[in-house]
Scaffold this motif. Sequence first.
Motif, short mmCIF file in Angstrom:
data_model
loop_
_atom_site.label_atom_id
_atom_site.label_comp_id
_atom_site.label_asym_id
_atom_site.label_seq_id
_atom_site.Cartn_x
_atom_site.Cartn_y
_atom_site.Cartn_z
N VAL A 14 -25.54 -66.77 26.72
CA VAL A 14 -24.35 -67.01 25.91
C VAL A 14 -23.41 -65.83 26.09
N ILE A 15 -22.20 -66.13 26.52
CA ILE A 15 -21.16 -65.11 26.70
C ILE A 15 -20.30 -65.13 25.45
N ALA A 16 -20.07 -63.96 24.88
CA ALA A 16 -19.34 -63.85 23.61
C ALA A 16 -17.84 -63.93 23.85
N SER A 17 -17.42 -64.98 24.54
CA SER A 17 -16.01 -65.21 24.86
C SER A 17 -15.89 -66.60 25.47
N LEU A 56 -15.59 -45.26 22.23
CA LEU A 56 -16.59 -45.62 21.22
C LEU A 56 -16.25 -46.95 20.55
N GLU A 57 -14.99 -47.16 20.20
CA GLU A 57 -14.58 -48.41 19.56
C GLU A 57 -14.78 -49.59 20.51
N THR A 58 -14.53 -49.39 21.78
CA THR A 58 -14.70 -50.45 22.77
C THR A 58 -16.18 -50.80 22.93
N LEU A 59 -17.03 -49.79 23.02
CA LEU A 59 -18.48 -50.02 23.10
C LEU A 59 -18.96 -50.76 21.85
N GLU A 60 -18.50 -50.34 20.69
CA GLU A 60 -18.88 -51.00 19.44
C GLU A 60 -18.45 -52.48 19.47
N GLY A 61 -17.26 -52.75 19.99
CA GLY A 61 -16.79 -54.13 20.10
C GLY A 61 -17.69 -54.98 21.00
N ALA A 62 -18.11 -54.43 22.14
CA ALA A 62 -19.00 -55.16 23.05
C ALA A 62 -20.34 -55.42 22.37
N ARG A 63 -20.88 -54.41 21.70
CA ARG A 63 -22.15 -54.58 20.99
C ARG A 63 -22.04 -55.64 19.90
N ASN A 64 -20.96 -55.56 19.13
CA ASN A 64 -20.76 -56.53 18.05
C ASN A 64 -20.62 -57.94 18.58
N ARG A 65 -19.91 -58.09 19.68
CA ARG A 65 -19.75 -59.43 20.26
C ARG A 65 -21.12 -60.00 20.67
N ALA A 66 -21.93 -59.20 21.34
CA ALA A 66 -23.26 -59.67 21.75
C ALA A 66 -24.10 -60.05 20.53
N ASP A 94 -31.49 -66.91 25.67
CA ASP A 94 -32.32 -65.85 26.22
C ASP A 94 -31.56 -64.54 26.33
N TYR A 95 -30.25 -64.63 26.59
CA TYR A 95 -29.40 -63.45 26.72
C TYR A 95 -28.08 -63.72 26.01
N TRP A 96 -27.51 -62.63 25.47
CA TRP A 96 -26.19 -62.68 24.87
C TRP A 96 -25.38 -61.54 25.47
N VAL A 97 -24.17 -61.85 25.93
CA VAL A 97 -23.36 -60.89 26.67
C VAL A 97 -22.04 -60.65 25.94
N GLY A 98 -21.79 -59.37 25.61
CA GLY A 98 -20.52 -58.98 25.02
C GLY A 98 -19.73 -58.16 26.02
N ILE A 99 -18.47 -58.53 26.23
CA ILE A 99 -17.57 -57.81 27.12
C ILE A 99 -16.33 -57.45 26.31
N GLU A 100 -16.04 -56.17 26.24
CA GLU A 100 -14.89 -55.72 25.45
C GLU A 100 -14.04 -54.77 26.27
N ALA A 134 -7.59 -47.64 31.14
CA ALA A 134 -8.14 -48.95 30.77
C ALA A 134 -9.54 -49.07 31.35
N PHE A 135 -10.41 -49.77 30.63
CA PHE A 135 -11.80 -49.95 31.02
C PHE A 135 -12.40 -51.05 30.16
N ALA A 136 -13.64 -51.38 30.39
CA ALA A 136 -14.36 -52.33 29.54
C ALA A 136 -15.81 -51.89 29.40
N TRP A 137 -16.41 -52.26 28.30
CA TRP A 137 -17.84 -52.06 28.07
C TRP A 137 -18.53 -53.42 28.10
N ILE A 138 -19.74 -53.42 28.63
CA ILE A 138 -20.58 -54.60 28.67
C ILE A 138 -21.83 -54.29 27.86
N SER A 139 -22.20 -55.19 26.96
CA SER A 139 -23.45 -55.07 26.20
C SER A 139 -24.20 -56.38 26.36
N ILE A 140 -25.42 -56.29 26.86
CA ILE A 140 -26.27 -57.46 27.06
C ILE A 140 -27.54 -57.26 26.24
#
Length: 176
Positions: A5-8, A49-59, A70-76, A89-95
């Motif tokens: 599941v992709i959080a988007s 830090l806020e971007t990482l938190e957003g990716a974690r929260n989305r997952a 089985d997996y949840w993916v947050g991309i922020e 600019a950058f993005a964090w991924i949390s799986i």
Amino acid sequence: MIKVVIASQNPVKIKCTERAFQEVFKNESFIFSGINVPSNVADQPMSDLETLEGARNRAKNAQSAEPKADYWVGIEGGISETEAGEMLAFAWISIISNDQKGESRTATFTLPPKIVELIHQGIELGLADDMVFKRSNSKQSNGAVGILTHDLIDRSEYYRPAIVLALIPFINPELY
């Protein structure tokens, strides 16, 4: 069948996640789905830090919304300002899975001054791109990275390596 599941529902984020998982787990079959869930951070995260938190929260929010996967993916995507006043600019991924997590950050790139000016006015990066480059909904196509590299690196290809890197703990569970 492995469910991811992709959080988007952004087609770029779904496509890059599909590609990365299929490359990493070559012999597996997947079902991918996108779901809109909140990041619980600002629409335009303004720090690493806020971007990482957003990716974690989305997952985590995707996991709560669709627990039978089985997996949840947050991309922020986010931005941060340097001491010199440049904006990166950058993005964090949390799986996450039920028993493991992996995270990675994309490469960074410097945003042009016109974009920075609009962001300082409170405009989100995707909308600022559309305004400056006379586009519509660029964040669901090539995004800032694609526009600025003249599509040498599109947004999907930009995220894919970070997703692969975030999967390291899942393909080396004995080490994590």
